[in-house]
Design a protein around this motif. Sequence first.
Motif, mmCIF file in Angstrom:
data_model
loop_
_atom_site.group_PDB
_atom_site.id
_atom_site.type_symbol
_atom_site.label_atom_id
_atom_site.label_comp_id
_atom_site.label_asym_id
_atom_site.label_seq_id
_atom_site.Cartn_x
_atom_site.Cartn_y
_atom_site.Cartn_z
ATOM 1 N N GLU A 193 29.834 56.735 48.559
ATOM 2 C CA GLU A 193 30.556 56.782 47.295
ATOM 3 C C GLU A 193 29.554 56.767 46.158
ATOM 4 O OE1 GLU A 193 34.865 54.865 48.312
ATOM 5 O OE2 GLU A 193 33.415 53.586 47.339
ATOM 6 N N VAL A 194 29.717 57.662 45.207
ATOM 7 C CA VAL A 194 28.889 57.631 44.013
ATOM 8 C C VAL A 194 29.739 57.087 42.873
ATOM 9 C CG1 VAL A 194 27.240 59.407 44.645
ATOM 10 C CG2 VAL A 194 29.377 60.062 43.570
ATOM 11 N N THR A 195 29.107 56.360 41.971
ATOM 12 C CA THR A 195 29.873 55.696 40.920
ATOM 13 C C THR A 195 29.304 56.006 39.551
ATOM 14 O OG1 THR A 195 28.442 53.780 41.080
ATOM 15 C CG2 THR A 195 30.488 53.706 42.338
ATOM 16 N N GLU A 235 37.789 57.840 45.384
ATOM 17 C CA GLU A 235 37.824 58.377 46.740
ATOM 18 C C GLU A 235 38.297 59.813 46.767
ATOM 19 O OE1 GLU A 235 39.404 55.465 49.482
ATOM 20 O OE2 GLU A 235 37.539 54.352 49.222
ATOM 21 N N GLY A 244 28.825 63.262 57.292
ATOM 22 C CA GLY A 244 29.462 62.343 56.372
ATOM 23 C C GLY A 244 30.255 63.007 55.287
ATOM 24 N N VAL A 245 30.789 62.157 54.417
ATOM 25 C CA VAL A 245 31.537 62.664 53.273
ATOM 26 C C VAL A 245 30.999 61.993 52.018
ATOM 27 C CG1 VAL A 245 33.665 63.118 54.542
ATOM 28 C CG2 VAL A 245 33.321 60.888 53.481
ATOM 29 N N GLU A 285 34.478 57.080 42.961
ATOM 30 C CA GLU A 285 35.104 55.762 43.134
ATOM 31 C C GLU A 285 36.604 55.848 43.347
ATOM 32 O OE1 GLU A 285 33.605 57.069 40.266
ATOM 33 O OE2 GLU A 285 33.480 55.360 38.901
ATOM 34 N N TRP A 293 30.076 57.467 54.978
ATOM 35 C CA TRP A 293 30.965 57.652 53.834
ATOM 36 C C TRP A 293 30.171 57.160 52.634
ATOM 37 C CZ3 TRP A 293 36.823 57.692 53.961
ATOM 38 C CH2 TRP A 293 37.356 57.732 52.662
#
Lengths: 751, 119
Positions: A96-98, A36, A29-30, A34, A94
């Motif tokens: 995403e950390v926010t 991207e 994964g990547v 936020e 995928w």
Amino acid sequence: MKNIFYLLLGVLVSLHTVAAQQPTALLMGVVTNEKEELLVGASVFWKDTKEGTVTDINGRFSLPLRIKQATLVVNYVGYTPAEVEVLPGENNLWVEVTGIRQLQEVTVQGKGFDNHLSTLETRNVERITSNELRKAPCCNLSESFQTNGAIDVTYPNALTGVKEIQLLGLRGIYSQFLVENRPTMTGIATPFAFEYIPGSWLSGIVLAKGASTVKNGSNGITGQINADLVKPQTDKPLFVNLFTSTEGRGEVNIHLNKKGETTSNGLYLHGSAVNNTWDTNSDNFKDSPNRRQLNGMYRLVYDGPKGCAQFNVQALTDRRQSGQIRENKFGQLFSIDQHNDRLEMWGKYGKEELFGRQFLELGNIIGASWHRTSAVFGPNNYRAEQKSLYWQTLVQNIIGTTNHTIVIAPSIQYDDIQEFVNEGDLSRRETVAGLMGEYTYSRPNLDMEMPDLVVVLSGRVDWNSRFGWQVTPRMSAKYNFTPKSVFRVSAGRGFRSPNLMAENISLLASNRSFRFASDIGVEEAWNYGVNYTRDFKIARRDANFSVDLYRTDFVNQVLVDVEQPPTVFGSDSTFSVSFYNAPGKSFSNSLLVYFQYNILKGLDVKLAFKWNDVRAMFADGNLKTQPLVAKHRGLITLDYATPAKRWLFTTYVQIVGEQRLPDNSALPHRYTHDFPVTTPTFGLWNAQVTRRFGQKWELYAGCENITGYQQHHAIIAAEEPQSPFFNGSQVWAPMMRQIGYLGIRFAPAGL
Amino acid sequence: MKYGIFFGLFLLFNMGAAQAQNMPAASTPAGLMTTKFKVYGNCGMCEQRIEKAAKIKGVKTADWDVDTKILAITFNGKKVTPAKVHKAVAAVGHDTDMVKADDKTYAKLHACCQYDRAQ
């Protein structure tokens, strides 16, 4: 040689087994934020276990899959940890950390220095950012190292204006020069290579010290200088830079860029001229050549679903004229006139996720160039033409997990050089075909959220049409004690094919005879080095400390000996320049200590100290220090930026220690009284102010050599250019006093 | 020595090939990725709306869970990125953990869909 080869072989075979032992079910994964943007060094692990990894430089990770549903935790400094339920069958995530977790202030303070010595890179790498480049006039690449402690720029030859750089106390020819990871300006283009990359084209420089990667050839013995150029997709749509100096220099740079959805193109134009009749020491020789250069580059970049591709063309023409200003009493005029024309084309093609494999990457580089030089140095003439081709294909993949990566790259370099000095023919052809392999092991450390141990083993095997087989093993490793302190080691071999005349072209501006030993071979050296770098705080302000120690041991170095006693025939004596393989030891030891500190908000101070011990056994059987290398050097830099960055002040002092001048004892004393055995220590002070007006305009003005330190006589026997003693190569300090300059930068869409 | 080098090259390439065989056989087709994020909503009607909105070009499947409020999508990473899906979902009135829906669009949602909005 054989042993090393088998060692490499052994490493490769053991890799083979490592690969075979990996479990087959992997979660890949990547990790992005936020916006991207891919996050490097994010830790990824299965909840309530220590089983995990860290994302690689492309923001990707891979780790063994769980059989049942499990929770994956992704952690990145400054962000809220993300938890993802991973169901069976999901194997390509995928994440995403926010949310910036920490206060704004932390991010602002973490802005870093403009010339940062990283504690994260595996190799001892210094990144010179575009901010740093703006602190000095930087009309071209060779001037961009003025505020850098590692690279020294020598003073231009009094007659030809050729400047050189030194890295680890050795001539710049022992480092590898790359433009965006592609070798260029080799062979006959060497003397002015750095002046053919205009300063405004540079977006940054990466300087790697010591035995570095062999991806681009085996010739980077002391290090690598990789210039990154502005790109049409990120550069401003329109950028104009004008520059003028009291040296009589005028310069125009124009960038035009058109950014598209997938295809972007850019045109970069440079024109410069230097016109003056400065002769501050009244020796009837111009202090600096008149120059005019036209240089243009076109870049076409595609970045889309089919991969990444680019096509580039660069064309330039350059003329330099110098020498005597007035005819002497016999009506003679010693003049120097150098013409250079160059055309170069190169393309790149890269693709990630080849054949649908997430970590398999392909890169291709193809380049072709043509360069012509024709020059007259008083009575001597020099003509050369070079055609070069370069091809490289690079494949990168992981072995099992992202903790093991491998790169394999075959390449071919072809040079056809036609070179004539007066009637002598030095033409040659050289083909180097090779294959390189590089294996990287990274050991993730979940507490540090980064790999703490990284080992890179690399090597290449080349077949050189002139010198036969060459095996170049290299290694480098780093260990992070904490994310902010790192220890590095590197070791490796390097080879380079000498281009004797081009690299010493300034020596043609003399009446010396040239002697080439018949057995001149390839230059070969081992380089070993250690480095310790640490980021820390003093009174809650950022500081950065680094110490480097490098040794270069030549197995064979081609020496340029200007100190052989003259041949005396009656009342005439003839001096010579001899080129031969060093008959004995030849080495360089170099120590660099570096300290940067953010004393007050906006005020950075940088101190660098260097010690060089560069010696070689010459034909006379003595182990002598190489001439014109300062044993000690220092650099003190102060930078101040006002809070809104409207004003930027930079001032720096370079301290140049004693240098040995070539032995002049065979010359009559009347010529040499201004040329001591060792030169005095001196300091040079430069300063610059930059003022920004709104978003579009920037004005900068400065002065070089404020105290006006000068070498009064730079040419031996300047009154008698036809005499055997005539020599303009012993320049150890600037010949020009204060040079003031003024420039503007303008970008309608914001700088 | 020469033969040694050829043997070395052979091994290198051989390793590349062996390497390729060791790669996992992906159960999702090449390039298809999964991502999960929170989408605010209440009921079955919301679920239909969210899943329909999420299936923009490049998105293969979209599944929203009423209880956990997690939307899981599988998508072709070369054609679309999660940010576009966030926007598409917010455009029909549902807040996500990154993009907030327009107030007017939210107001127009059916009464049972008037979820508690994201902070």
